[in-house]
Design a protein around this motif. Structure first.
Motif, PDB file in Angstrom:
ATOM      1  N   ALA A 173       0.815  -1.220   0.000  1.00  0.00           N
ATOM      2  CA  ALA A 173       0.000   0.000   0.000  1.00  0.00           C
ATOM      3  C   ALA A 173       0.848   1.269   0.000  1.00  0.00           C
ATOM      4  O   ALA A 173       0.383   2.325  -0.438  1.00  0.00           O
ATOM      5  N   HIS A 174       2.060   1.199   0.532  1.00  0.00           N
ATOM      6  CA  HIS A 174       2.981   2.344   0.575  1.00  0.00           C
ATOM      7  C   HIS A 174       2.369   3.541   1.325  1.00  0.00           C
ATOM      8  O   HIS A 174       2.570   4.690   0.932  1.00  0.00           O
ATOM      9  N   THR A 175       1.627   3.256   2.370  1.00  0.00           N
ATOM     10  CA  THR A 175       0.965   4.319   3.129  1.00  0.00           C
ATOM     11  C   THR A 175       1.926   5.068   4.041  1.00  0.00           C
ATOM     12  O   THR A 175       1.899   6.287   4.123  1.00  0.00           O
ATOM     13  N   TRP A 176       2.813   4.324   4.703  1.00  0.00           N
ATOM     14  CA  TRP A 176       3.672   4.914   5.730  1.00  0.00           C
ATOM     15  C   TRP A 176       4.995   5.417   5.152  1.00  0.00           C
ATOM     16  O   TRP A 176       5.524   4.863   4.206  1.00  0.00           O
ATOM     17  N   ASP A 177       5.507   6.462   5.787  1.00  0.00           N
ATOM     18  CA  ASP A 177       6.823   6.995   5.437  1.00  0.00           C
ATOM     19  C   ASP A 177       7.382   7.699   6.671  1.00  0.00           C
ATOM     20  O   ASP A 177       6.730   7.757   7.716  1.00  0.00           O
ATOM     21  N   VAL A 178       8.591   8.251   6.550  1.00  0.00           N
ATOM     22  CA  VAL A 178       9.232   8.964   7.654  1.00  0.00           C
ATOM     23  C   VAL A 178       9.428  10.416   7.265  1.00  0.00           C
ATOM     24  O   VAL A 178       9.892  10.721   6.160  1.00  0.00           O
ATOM     25  N   MET A 179       9.066  11.319   8.179  1.00  0.00           N
ATOM     26  CA  MET A 179       9.185  12.746   7.936  1.00  0.00           C
ATOM     27  C   MET A 179      10.133  13.374   8.959  1.00  0.00           C
ATOM     28  O   MET A 179      10.155  12.971  10.129  1.00  0.00           O
TER      29      MET A 179
END
Length: 243
Positions: A173-179
């Motif tokens: 899904a590629h929903t999460w990332d790091v900011m």
């Protein structure tokens, strides 16, 4: 027509870990070998079925002849290598790392829904962390309770990126990332939108189940009630990477 190209053979190498003579394929990592032979080695970001991240640095080991420590999750076995996984140097190093994790965010176990089922808490007990030797950061981060099924508490996140990797590599899904950068890094959904507004989240709950702390939990859970279920990871890993 020419037949399919033959697969390169993977060589078996021999080495020593904590005075044990072992052998493994040369494409295996030290942490995989240690888990296979029940040699205890701590980690928080590593999880079977996900790619290696090497972020928590708790799986560091000593390799005889090398002055620097090596991450077991990303170091492959080599013929003749000699490894130490439990030395006084490593014990001091790991304890300091665990203390830093507790100091960086507001990990208050007594009121956490993952109390008694938290990998960070368990690791702290094993490392003998019963008090803090350094000041805590006073920065407080928000809680995202917008999703009807799950909740995200940034104060309990250790930035292991398990949620990012399972959403990308398993769910797709590629929903999460790091900011962000440094100690102000945060995991985010989509472009830092509230979780409920995510257009990519499938609500599968895999990110919640792989989270090692109380950062990602089910809504409605009370203190000590959140238990993670990770039985699906090895199964999916074998399907994705058959041997």
């Amino acid at each position: 027509m020419p037949g399919p190209a033959s697969q390169p053979k993977v060589r078996v190498v021999t080495f020593r870990i904590d005075d044990q003579d072992l052998s493994a394929r040369e494409d295996e990592t030290l942490i995989e070998v240690c888990r296979e032979h029940r040699i205890p080695i701590p980690s928080l970001c590593y999880l079977e079925g996900l790619s290696a991240w090497g972020g928590c640095r708790l799986c560091m080991v000593e390799i005889v002849g090398q002055p620097r420590l090596a991450a077991a999750c990303s170091t492959r076995v080599i013929e003749g290598m000699e490894v130490r996984t439990d030395t006084e140097r490593l014990r001091r190093y790991r304890r300091t790392l665990v203390e830093l994790l507790f100091a960086e965010r507001a990990h208050v176990c007594s009121v956490c829904v993952s109390n008694g089922h938290c990998e960070l808490q368990t690791l702290a007990q094993r490392c003998g962390v019963d008090h803090m030797r350094m000041p805590r950061r006073t920065v407080s981060y928000p809680v995202d309770s917008s999703h009807e099924m799950f909740r995200l508490d940034h104060d309990r996140c250790i930035l292991c990126t398990r949620c990012v990797r399972v959403c990308d590599e398993i769910e797709g899904a590629h929903t999460w990332d790091v900011m962000g950068r440094g100690s102000d890094c945060r995991v985010i959904t989509d472009m830092a939108q509230p979780w409920v507004e995510s257009e990519t989240c499938t609500s599968c709950g895999k990110c919640v189940q792989v989270c090692p702390t109380g950062a990602l939990v089910k809504q409605g859970t009370s203190v000590g009630e959140m238990v993670k279920d990770q039985h699906f990871l090895p199964i999916l890993a074998r399907r994705r990477h058959p041997r």
